[in-house]
Design an enzyme around this catalytic site. Structure first.
Site, PDB file in Angstrom:
ATOM      1  N   ARG A 123       0.847  -1.196   0.000  1.00  0.00           N
ATOM      2  CA  ARG A 123       0.000   0.000   0.000  1.00  0.00           C
ATOM      3  C   ARG A 123       0.873   1.234   0.000  1.00  0.00           C
ATOM      4  NH1 ARG A 123      -4.168  -1.736   4.776  1.00  0.00           N
ATOM      5  NH2 ARG A 123      -4.957  -3.631   3.795  1.00  0.00           N
TER       6      ARG A 123
ATOM      7  N   ASP B 243       2.087   4.981  -0.217  1.00  0.00           N
ATOM      8  CA  ASP B 243       1.449   6.242   0.172  1.00  0.00           C
ATOM      9  C   ASP B 243       1.381   7.218  -0.998  1.00  0.00           C
ATOM     10  OD1 ASP B 243       0.850   5.798   2.862  1.00  0.00           O
ATOM     11  OD2 ASP B 243       2.924   6.191   3.469  1.00  0.00           O
TER      12      ASP B 243
ATOM     13  N   TYR C 270      12.352  -2.098  -1.716  1.00  0.00           N
ATOM     14  CA  TYR C 270      12.131  -0.663  -1.927  1.00  0.00           C
ATOM     15  C   TYR C 270      13.462   0.029  -2.193  1.00  0.00           C
ATOM     16  CZ  TYR C 270       7.278  -0.671  -0.229  1.00  0.00           C
ATOM     17  OH  TYR C 270       5.943  -0.867  -0.093  1.00  0.00           O
TER      18      TYR C 270
ATOM     19  N   ARG D 112      10.794   5.222   4.819  1.00  0.00           N
ATOM     20  CA  ARG D 112      10.972   6.678   4.859  1.00  0.00           C
ATOM     21  C   ARG D 112      11.570   7.143   6.183  1.00  0.00           C
ATOM     22  NH1 ARG D 112       5.233   8.757   2.848  1.00  0.00           N
ATOM     23  NH2 ARG D 112       6.086  10.750   3.580  1.00  0.00           N
TER      24      ARG D 112
END
Lengths: 245, 245
Positions: free
Chosen positions: A50, A52, A111, A198
């Protein structure tokens, strides 16, 4: 019924994120609309990650089901035609076993976080990198990253809105490399907490600036307290690169 | 009077090209406006390469003169502040010898052309690559490129609107390399004719598709006739990478 697996690339900037929301267009919704226009069937598309608002994907994976028979060869190109001009591209659309679940069958997610580390702002990569003017020590960041790898309670590095039942995760890899003006972080795990990559990036940035040491990162991890971790890096530089099954 | 040399990155999509024109905003004009806002002086900015509408730059070089003394350290950041939110970034701004001329002092220019060679359209690189669905043989393109290198009459590979006095140029290098889904052409010369890199790319594409052989490229070069060269590739994939002095 046939289940399909999609591999998807998208530019996260115009979207509220992967997941359908009331306040704007989600990537999920855009793809569901394209499927309906192509097949006439109203479906739900289930994504592996999911992402952002503003976060990009080079290899998001999703699945959905069609009741009626459909020419498999036409799905990828048909969806891409209906998705235009939105910056979403279906890289692959293949029939899979009905037991396949994009989210739950995943055994690994990768990622990438891109930092543009130079004085001048980006002209070609606006919204796709985190622009940091202060010269960062990528080697120090890479060294500090090693303390985060492994099985840990990542409470200090997840959003306070994170809905995961447990803050304990295994981070399989966290590499930091400089290539010219760009610093790239690569994070690999079975799954991640909300904002984890992040916040890890925002924390390692402090090390790159010389404000934090490796020991400070270790202490932040041990604290299990979100206020002890670094700030959340902007979505701009984050890419869901691949999902492993 | 102080002469300044700028190194400039830009996304060519919103501009009519480098050079000032009546039909829209040029990169040159945007920079001249930023200089005027910063310094109060109305100047002309002279670029090393006149990129066309939609063509990008990673390292365009230009020069301009300021009459009054100006804090040299502030120029780069000051111009970037005034250029926002336009996708133009001044990478470097340094005082140079008044004899320096961005265009005429240049001894070499390097261009890159990016082809995205896959079935699915780009989501993240729209307008920055030429999307070609047919699988291209990059090795055949690289081999055919060798006949174009050297001192030749490039009439078959320049725009019919090209204003250069002579069609004879020396192409120092023309390399073709595949990196995954992307094929990159790199062209180096002291100077290029109008649309030369784009026409060379459009010609080598025919070789990549198997429609032309290396001998066909040789024949097109020898013909000295624009109608014998390949089509002009779109501006999207073209980047002025660097200018050598």
């Amino acid at each position: 019924m046939t289940r399909f697996r999609l591999t998807i690339e998208y530019d996260g900037r115009p979207f509220v994120g992967w997941q359908r929301q009331a306040n704007g267009l989600a990537v999920q919704e855009a793809i569901e609309t394209a499927i309906e226009r192509l097949s006439g069937e109203r479906v739900t598309v289930h994504g592996a990650g999911r992402t952002d608002a503003g976060v990009h994907a080079l290899g998001q994976v999703a699945h959905f089901d069609l009741d009626r028979a459909f020419n498999v060869d036409r799905i990828r190109d048909g969806l891409n035609a209906h998705l235009r001009p939105q910056p979403i591209s279906i890289l692959e659309a293949v029939p899979v076993d009905p037991g396949f679940d994009a989210r739950h069958s995943a055994t690994g997610r990768c990622y990438r976080y891109r930092i543009l580390n130079r004085g001048a702002p980006p002209a070609l990569e606006t919204g796709r990198v985190w622009h940091i003017r202060t010269p960062l020590d990528a080697d120090a960041m890479a060294d500090a990253a090693t303390v985060l790898v492994g099985h840990h309670d990542f409470t200090s590095f997840r959003s306070t809105f994170c809905q995961a039942a447990s803050p304990v995760k295994t981070l399989d890899a966290l590499r930091v490399e400089r290539k010219g003006e760009e610093i790239r972080l690569v994070a690999e795990a079975r799954s991640f907490l909300h904002n984890q990559v992040r916040i890890l990036t925002g924390t390692l940035k402090l090390v790159g600036e010389g404000k934090w040491t490796k020991a400070d990162v270790e202490a932040a991890l041990a604290a299990c307290d979100r206020t002890k971790g670094g700030a959340t890096a902007p979505p701009d530089g984050l890419y869901l690169v691949a999902v492993r099954y």
